[in-house]
Design an enzyme around this catalytic site. Structure first.
Site, short mmCIF file in Angstrom:
data_model
loop_
_atom_site.label_atom_id
_atom_site.label_comp_id
_atom_site.label_asym_id
_atom_site.label_seq_id
_atom_site.Cartn_x
_atom_site.Cartn_y
_atom_site.Cartn_z
N THR A 260 0.85 -1.19 0.00
CA THR A 260 0.00 0.00 0.00
C THR A 260 0.88 1.24 0.00
O THR A 260 2.01 1.20 0.49
CB THR A 260 -0.92 0.04 1.25
OG1 THR A 260 -1.69 1.25 1.23
CG2 THR A 260 -0.16 0.00 2.56
N GLY A 261 0.34 2.32 -0.52
CA GLY A 261 1.05 3.59 -0.44
C GLY A 261 0.52 4.44 0.71
O GLY A 261 0.94 5.58 0.88
N LYS B 8 -3.27 3.31 6.54
CA LYS B 8 -3.73 1.91 6.50
C LYS B 8 -2.78 1.02 7.30
O LYS B 8 -3.21 0.11 8.00
CB LYS B 8 -3.79 1.41 5.05
CG LYS B 8 -4.94 1.96 4.22
CD LYS B 8 -5.00 1.21 2.89
CE LYS B 8 -6.17 1.60 2.03
NZ LYS B 8 -6.25 0.78 0.80
N GLU C 93 -5.19 -1.67 -9.49
CA GLU C 93 -6.61 -1.82 -9.15
C GLU C 93 -7.45 -1.96 -10.41
O GLU C 93 -7.50 -1.04 -11.22
CB GLU C 93 -7.08 -0.61 -8.33
CG GLU C 93 -6.48 -0.62 -6.93
CD GLU C 93 -6.85 0.61 -6.12
OE1 GLU C 93 -7.86 1.27 -6.42
OE2 GLU C 93 -6.10 0.91 -5.18
N ASP D 7 -8.52 -3.11 -0.03
CA ASP D 7 -9.25 -2.13 -0.82
C ASP D 7 -10.44 -1.67 0.02
O ASP D 7 -11.09 -2.49 0.68
CB ASP D 7 -9.71 -2.71 -2.16
CG ASP D 7 -9.73 -1.60 -3.19
OD1 ASP D 7 -8.65 -1.17 -3.60
OD2 ASP D 7 -10.83 -1.13 -3.54
N PHE E 247 -7.46 10.16 7.67
CA PHE E 247 -7.26 10.47 6.25
C PHE E 247 -8.59 10.42 5.51
O PHE E 247 -9.63 10.08 6.09
CB PHE E 247 -6.25 9.49 5.63
CG PHE E 247 -6.78 8.10 5.43
CD1 PHE E 247 -6.92 7.23 6.51
CD2 PHE E 247 -7.15 7.64 4.17
CE1 PHE E 247 -7.41 5.94 6.33
CE2 PHE E 247 -7.64 6.35 3.99
CZ PHE E 247 -7.77 5.51 5.07
N GLY E 248 -8.53 10.75 4.24
CA GLY E 248 -9.68 10.59 3.35
C GLY E 248 -10.95 11.21 3.89
O GLY E 248 -10.98 12.38 4.30
N LYS F 32 -10.70 4.81 16.81
CA LYS F 32 -11.16 4.48 15.45
C LYS F 32 -11.11 2.96 15.24
O LYS F 32 -11.99 2.38 14.61
CB LYS F 32 -10.32 5.20 14.38
CG LYS F 32 -10.82 4.91 12.97
CD LYS F 32 -10.06 5.60 11.86
CE LYS F 32 -10.58 5.14 10.50
NZ LYS F 32 -9.83 5.66 9.36
N ARG G 162 -11.75 -1.33 8.55
CA ARG G 162 -10.41 -1.90 8.29
C ARG G 162 -9.95 -2.75 9.47
O ARG G 162 -9.46 -3.86 9.28
CB ARG G 162 -9.42 -0.75 8.05
CG ARG G 162 -8.00 -1.18 7.76
CD ARG G 162 -7.20 -0.04 7.22
NE ARG G 162 -7.80 0.48 6.00
CZ ARG G 162 -8.54 1.60 5.94
NH1 ARG G 162 -8.71 2.35 7.00
NH2 ARG G 162 -9.11 1.97 4.82
P1 ITT Z 1 -3.60 1.92 -1.49
O1 ITT Z 1 -4.45 1.63 -2.71
O2 ITT Z 1 -2.18 2.26 -1.83
O3 ITT Z 1 -3.71 0.85 -0.45
P2 ITT Z 1 -5.51 4.11 -1.13
O4 ITT Z 1 -5.66 5.15 -0.09
O5 ITT Z 1 -5.48 4.54 -2.57
O6 ITT Z 1 -4.17 3.26 -0.79
P3 ITT Z 1 -7.88 2.56 -1.76
O7 ITT Z 1 -7.53 2.42 -3.19
O8 ITT Z 1 -8.39 1.35 -1.03
O9 ITT Z 1 -6.61 3.03 -0.91
O10 ITT Z 1 -8.88 3.77 -1.64
C1 ITT Z 1 -9.71 3.88 -0.55
C2 ITT Z 1 -10.19 5.31 -0.43
O11 ITT Z 1 -11.41 5.30 0.33
C3 ITT Z 1 -9.22 6.17 0.36
O12 ITT Z 1 -8.31 6.86 -0.46
C4 ITT Z 1 -10.15 7.12 1.12
O13 ITT Z 1 -10.48 8.21 0.30
C5 ITT Z 1 -11.39 6.26 1.33
N1 ITT Z 1 -11.29 5.54 2.62
C6 ITT Z 1 -11.17 4.21 2.82
N2 ITT Z 1 -11.05 3.92 4.12
C7 ITT Z 1 -11.10 5.08 4.77
C8 ITT Z 1 -11.02 5.45 6.11
O14 ITT Z 1 -10.82 4.57 7.07
N3 ITT Z 1 -11.10 6.74 6.41
C9 ITT Z 1 -11.27 7.68 5.47
N4 ITT Z 1 -11.35 7.43 4.16
C10 ITT Z 1 -11.26 6.14 3.80
#
Ligand code: ITT
Length: 195
Positions: free
Chosen positions: A8-9, A13, A38, A67, A143-144, A166, A172
């Site tokens: 993963t990047g 995670k 992906e 994912d 994040f995200g 969390k 996750r």
């Molecule tokens: P890798 O593919 O490198 O593992 P990524 O962040 O791109 O990292 P994903 O392709 O699985 O991972 O994308 C999941 C997206 O969904 C992530 O970028 C967030 O925007 C959102 N996401 C997933 N889980 C989350 C969480 O626990 N909290 C906040 N956003 C989340």
């Protein structure tokens, strides 16, 4: 300590997986030197399995990929598998705008963790955390989409929680806990028989 490589990047995670796995004597090691490809699918298990099938060819030991995505009910599951792309291109405010006047703010985070060894996909574990999209982003952790998602049991958003909190709720950590329990009960036996 049992160790899995985690391709993963996303450092968040890694930290969340380690927070969930520590109690089982397992830890993950970040591998961002290998590309995670992906495929397009609406199903996270399919995406995680396909990504794992490719990375497991390049890693010697035990390896995982994950994912995940945010599925908003009023938007028929959008952004779902496209969450990463939508976050990068439109940001979290886009989801708030789309939900303006919506009848429900229900949403769920989903996670699928694929595990493999010896060049093969072995198992996939999935989990869901239900919650609501809040009206204004709150908190600065994580994040995200963390600032706009509150699990159903609390008013707090994920971004208002420390990692440990969390982990109690997160999609996750539940998926990684399933992996750990399976590995300790079944997966490790299989590995011992083989070697
Ligand atoms: P890798 O593919 O490198 O593992 P990524 O962040 O791109 O990292 P994903 O392709 O699985 O991972 O994308 C999941 C997206 O969904 C992530 O970028 C967030 O925007 C959102 N996401 C997933 N889980 C989350 C969480 O626990 N909290 C906040 N956003 C989340």
């Amino acid at each position: 300590m049992i160790e899995f490589d985690f391709v993963t990047g996303n450092q968040f995670k890694i930290d969340e997986a380690n927070s969930a796995l520590a109690q089982y004597g397992i830890q993950v090691r970040k591998r961002d030197d290998i590309e995670k490809i992906e495929i397009q699918s609406t199903d996270l298990e399919t995406i995680a399995s396909a990504a794992l099938a490719l990375v497991v060819q390049k890693v010697k030991g035990k390896v995982v990929v994950e994912d995940s995505g945010l599925f908003v009910h009023a938007l028929n599951g959008f952004p779902g598998p496209y969450s990463s792309f939508v976050f990068d291109t439109l940001g979290i405010d886009s989801i708030l705008k789309l939900l303006d006047g919506a009848k429900t703010r229900k949403a769920e985070f989903r996670s699928s963790v694929a595990y493999g060894e010896e060049g093969k996909l072995v198992a996939v574990f999935s989990s869901v955390t239900e919650g609501n999209i809040v009206t204004q982003p709150r908190g600065s952790n994580g994040f995200g989409f963390d600032p706009i998602f509150a699990p159903i049991w609390t008013q707090k958003t994920f971004a208002e929680m420390e990692m440990k909190e969390k982990s109690v709720y997160s999609h996750r950590s539940k998926a990684f806990s399933k992996l750990a329990l399976w590995y300790l009960n079944e997966g490790s036996k299989k590995a011992k028989i083989k070697s």
